[in-house]
Design a protein around this motif. Structure first.
Motif, mmCIF file in Angstrom:
data_model
loop_
_atom_site.group_PDB
_atom_site.id
_atom_site.type_symbol
_atom_site.label_atom_id
_atom_site.label_comp_id
_atom_site.label_asym_id
_atom_site.label_seq_id
_atom_site.Cartn_x
_atom_site.Cartn_y
_atom_site.Cartn_z
ATOM 1 N N HIS A 43 0.934 -1.305 -0.045
ATOM 2 C CA HIS A 43 0.060 0.123 -0.177
ATOM 3 C C HIS A 43 0.961 1.399 0.077
ATOM 4 N N GLU A 45 1.023 5.478 -0.324
ATOM 5 C CA GLU A 45 0.292 6.839 -0.232
ATOM 6 C C GLU A 45 1.375 8.110 -0.332
ATOM 7 N N GLU A 47 1.278 11.954 -0.088
ATOM 8 C CA GLU A 47 0.877 13.193 -0.104
ATOM 9 C C GLU A 47 0.638 14.204 -1.205
ATOM 10 N N ILE A 51 -2.994 7.575 -3.614
ATOM 11 C CA ILE A 51 -3.076 6.220 -3.084
ATOM 12 C C ILE A 51 -3.102 4.972 -3.892
ATOM 13 N N CYS A 68 -6.016 0.280 6.538
ATOM 14 C CA CYS A 68 -5.299 1.371 7.296
ATOM 15 C C CYS A 68 -5.857 2.068 8.467
#
Length: 73
Positions: A43, A45, A47, A51, A68
């Motif tokens: 996974h 991500e 910013e 995602i 999450c």
């Protein structure tokens, strides 16, 4: 930029400020390569960029591979 990598490999898992000067695309490509190499789901991500849930074969999947919500404090 803030980056979060969630996976079962402790040496790859990361949550914090990405110190290298990679672009979001370079980080995504790196994580896809690692998913294939390690044969694990990841996974990611980034910013203000997105995602991604990445399958062990390196394909980007729809939906979350991990829950999450319980990991945030």
């Amino acid at each position: 930029m803030q980056v979060r990598i969630i996976c079962s490999e402790p040496s790859l898992a990361f949550d914090g400020e990405w110190k290298r000067e990679d672009t979001p695309q370079q980080i995504l490509e790196y994580v896809i390569a690692k998913a294939r190499e390690l044969d694990i789901p990841i996974h990611l991500e980034i910013e203000k960029s997105g995602i991604w849930s990445i399958a062990p074969n390196g394909k980007i999947m729809k939906g979350a591979l991990f829950d999450c919500t319980r990991m945030r404090s």
